[in-house]
Scaffold this motif. Sequence first.
Motif, PDB file in Angstrom:
ATOM      1  N   ALA A 137       0.872  -1.137  -0.052  1.00  0.00           N
ATOM      2  CA  ALA A 137       0.111   0.037   0.054  1.00  0.00           C
ATOM      3  C   ALA A 137       0.907   1.205   0.072  1.00  0.00           C
ATOM      4  CB  ALA A 137      -0.927  -0.001   1.355  1.00  0.00           C
ATOM      5  N   VAL A 138       0.532   2.339  -0.867  1.00  0.00           N
ATOM      6  CA  VAL A 138       1.515   3.468  -0.891  1.00  0.00           C
ATOM      7  C   VAL A 138       0.502   4.797  -0.332  1.00  0.00           C
ATOM      8  CG1 VAL A 138       2.788   4.689  -2.507  1.00  0.00           C
ATOM      9  CG2 VAL A 138       2.564   2.441  -2.765  1.00  0.00           C
ATOM     10  N   VAL A 139       1.048   5.510   0.468  1.00  0.00           N
ATOM     11  CA  VAL A 139       0.352   6.528   1.114  1.00  0.00           C
ATOM     12  C   VAL A 139       0.879   7.896   1.100  1.00  0.00           C
ATOM     13  CG1 VAL A 139      -1.457   4.804   2.436  1.00  0.00           C
ATOM     14  CG2 VAL A 139       0.629   5.707   3.533  1.00  0.00           C
ATOM     15  N   SER A 140       0.377   8.915   1.361  1.00  0.00           N
ATOM     16  CA  SER A 140       1.102  10.102   1.680  1.00  0.00           C
ATOM     17  C   SER A 140      -0.137  11.174   2.039  1.00  0.00           C
ATOM     18  CB  SER A 140       1.562  10.679   0.525  1.00  0.00           C
ATOM     19  OG  SER A 140       0.637  11.012  -0.680  1.00  0.00           O
ATOM     20  N   CYS A 141       0.208  12.106   2.437  1.00  0.00           N
ATOM     21  CA  CYS A 141      -0.472  13.529   2.832  1.00  0.00           C
ATOM     22  C   CYS A 141      -1.812  13.150   3.701  1.00  0.00           C
ATOM     23  CB  CYS A 141      -0.772  14.304   1.506  1.00  0.00           C
ATOM     24  SG  CYS A 141       0.493  14.336   0.372  1.00  0.00           S
ATOM     25  N   GLN A 142      -1.585  13.200   4.981  1.00  0.00           N
ATOM     26  CA  GLN A 142      -2.597  12.823   6.007  1.00  0.00           C
ATOM     27  C   GLN A 142      -2.665  13.981   6.851  1.00  0.00           C
ATOM     28  OE1 GLN A 142      -0.466   9.251   7.073  1.00  0.00           O
ATOM     29  NE2 GLN A 142      -0.386   9.840   9.103  1.00  0.00           N
ATOM     30  N   LEU A 143      -3.390  15.176   6.280  1.00  0.00           N
ATOM     31  CA  LEU A 143      -3.756  16.155   7.038  1.00  0.00           C
ATOM     32  C   LEU A 143      -4.913  15.819   8.332  1.00  0.00           C
ATOM     33  CD1 LEU A 143      -3.587  19.446   7.637  1.00  0.00           C
ATOM     34  CD2 LEU A 143      -5.611  19.538   5.957  1.00  0.00           C
ATOM     35  N   TYR A 144      -4.506  15.785   9.620  1.00  0.00           N
ATOM     36  CA  TYR A 144      -5.078  15.396  10.640  1.00  0.00           C
ATOM     37  C   TYR A 144      -6.587  15.997  10.685  1.00  0.00           C
ATOM     38  CZ  TYR A 144      -6.744  13.953  15.235  1.00  0.00           C
ATOM     39  OH  TYR A 144      -7.458  13.451  16.344  1.00  0.00           O
ATOM     40  N   GLY A 145      -6.545  17.284  10.532  1.00  0.00           N
ATOM     41  CA  GLY A 145      -7.860  17.916  10.398  1.00  0.00           C
ATOM     42  C   GLY A 145      -8.669  17.959   9.188  1.00  0.00           C
ATOM     43  N   GLY A 146      -8.095  17.411   8.168  1.00  0.00           N
ATOM     44  CA  GLY A 146      -8.868  17.341   6.836  1.00  0.00           C
ATOM     45  C   GLY A 146      -9.623  16.073   6.720  1.00  0.00           C
ATOM     46  N   LEU A 167       5.166   8.172   1.865  1.00  0.00           N
ATOM     47  CA  LEU A 167       5.695   9.153   1.011  1.00  0.00           C
ATOM     48  C   LEU A 167       5.716  10.310   1.644  1.00  0.00           C
ATOM     49  CD1 LEU A 167       4.940   7.782  -2.598  1.00  0.00           C
ATOM     50  CD2 LEU A 167       6.885   7.075  -1.128  1.00  0.00           C
ATOM     51  N   GLY A 168       5.422  10.558   2.765  1.00  0.00           N
ATOM     52  CA  GLY A 168       5.431  11.916   3.495  1.00  0.00           C
ATOM     53  C   GLY A 168       4.258  12.640   3.783  1.00  0.00           C
ATOM     54  N   ASP A 169       4.517  13.641   4.490  1.00  0.00           N
ATOM     55  CA  ASP A 169       3.281  14.439   5.044  1.00  0.00           C
ATOM     56  C   ASP A 169       2.484  13.659   6.012  1.00  0.00           C
ATOM     57  OD1 ASP A 169       4.324  16.633   3.636  1.00  0.00           O
ATOM     58  OD2 ASP A 169       2.683  16.460   2.121  1.00  0.00           O
ATOM     59  N   TYR A 170       3.355  13.097   6.907  1.00  0.00           N
ATOM     60  CA  TYR A 170       2.806  12.379   7.847  1.00  0.00           C
ATOM     61  C   TYR A 170       1.970  13.117   9.027  1.00  0.00           C
ATOM     62  CZ  TYR A 170       2.424   8.305  11.321  1.00  0.00           C
ATOM     63  OH  TYR A 170       2.049   7.507  12.249  1.00  0.00           O
ATOM     64  N   ILE A 171       2.580  14.310   9.252  1.00  0.00           N
ATOM     65  CA  ILE A 171       2.078  15.207   9.785  1.00  0.00           C
ATOM     66  C   ILE A 171       2.070  16.702   9.083  1.00  0.00           C
ATOM     67  CG2 ILE A 171       2.619  14.417  12.327  1.00  0.00           C
ATOM     68  CD1 ILE A 171       4.945  16.544  12.531  1.00  0.00           C
ATOM     69  N   TYR A 172       1.201  17.824   9.673  1.00  0.00           N
ATOM     70  CA  TYR A 172       1.351  19.104   9.163  1.00  0.00           C
ATOM     71  C   TYR A 172       1.678  19.804  10.252  1.00  0.00           C
ATOM     72  CZ  TYR A 172      -0.479  17.867   4.696  1.00  0.00           C
ATOM     73  OH  TYR A 172      -0.799  17.121   3.087  1.00  0.00           O
TER      74      TYR A 172
END
Length: 550
Positions: A137-146, A167-172
Amino acid sequence: MTINRRDALTLIGSGAAISLPALPLAAAAAPVAFAHGVASGDPSADGAILWTRATPASGAGDIALDWHVAETAEGKPVRSGRVTARAARDFTAKVEATGLQPGRDYHYWFTGPSGERSPAGRMRTLPKGKTADVVMAVVSCQLYGGGFFNAYQSIAQLDRLDAVLHLGDYIYEYGTDGFGADVAKKIGRLVEPAHEILTLADYRARHAQVKRDADMQAAHARAAFICVWDDHEVANDDWMGGAENHDPKTEGDWKARKAASMQAYFEWMPIRDPKPGQPWEAINRSFDFGDLATIVMVETRLLARSKQVASKGEGIAPADYAPMMAERAQPERELLGPAQLGWVERTLAASVAAGRPWQVLGNQVVMARVAGPDLEKQMGAEKFGAMMARLPAMWRDRLMAGIASYRAGLPFNFDSWDGYPPARERLYAAFRRAKSRPIVLSGDSHAAWANDLHDASGALVAAEFGATAVTSPSYGSLLPGIGRYIADANEEVRFCDQDNKGYLLLTLTQQDAVADFRTVSTVLAKPFTQATAKRFRVATKIDQPIAEIG
């Protein structure tokens, strides 16, 4: 910019350095909680990194934990040991379990000083020798408030899963009034702390909040993660010397902020700590899956990246077009840097020489040439006018400014590889010298992509699949359906979905690679439904363009 000995000593003064000596254990074995679950990462043929955090009673010192690995969740351990959750590392604990058999599923857990048991996690060691298939599985960009992490709930329920590539943006870094604030307030997912994060304590708190999410914990417990950071683990559109979202006048020294963010990342993520003598930024590394594939994870942000010609969403005046494009074409501009590029070439070449049919590049930003769409021309006057009438005035002005820049030949995104064309050609030349036509995996864009990559001569050099965001909003949030216009405007783009959230499921076999773009029906609520938006196939050796198969 690297962290040298003087920087490390500065951090030691605040109790923040990675390599602090062990402190005496707390005198009393007070009970602990495992409120952030467990995780594994960086798998090898005989083990993996195991991670947890022991949430202590107030005022506790270092905490001794025991770790266990078994063939079943309740089975007798085949490997056990002790690791310390150190106060200086925010009570996180990491250990590399070794001595396991290749290509097998294992379960693991931790126990506290009073016998408390953590949740059990599951991971799979890398295979050796003949390997029929690999599923990632390939994931990225998980804006918590999004939104809610519904994609992770889906991943946790997969029957077969060898690893998760993040691939990144685990946090913002944004605060409660930043990016995605309206959605966050609507669904009650406000970030902690409420302000934009700058300090080590801030970054630790944001990582801790993400790790408390039940879906995040479930995904980590399902399979080993292979991670790299993108920009938001520090600040938006960062490069080796700064970031679009960092103002030294009000936010302090960039080097200090970067060091704090990396410190928290190494504490809170199931990734190997920096190698002695290597810069902390050098998280590029590779993983061999038997005789089938090599995964090559690169770093495109902090190690060598030159400053962007323009940041995403930045207004560009027509008078700036020519100077910006001239700067963009400067041959010295870098994303990987010479040392990392040489390592990529050597790693690809070794994989090819070993007879593996697949080399997969885990990369942060979209690599394809992407021209911005001329929506006015593509949609027609009537449909375009109706769309513009629905947009707020601010967005109408920005959209027209963007279309004007695209008509002048400016790329869709200067922060992607399109902002660094000479560096991209150097990478493509490395592909050729290594005799590899890899699959490039990309994040960052909050959109799904299937792209055929060509060098300046027009030769096909690689296939690219971009993973959409777990939650982060995209251009489709404002302009539904824009992805198809982007695809229509670009020869290299076979598919672009700017509307949906989810993840990419990549299955490799000796014959082909199949990319399933998995989507969730919503990130604003539960329950949700899931679907496969598109399926694409790439033949072994990638001697043909990407083929749509569903």
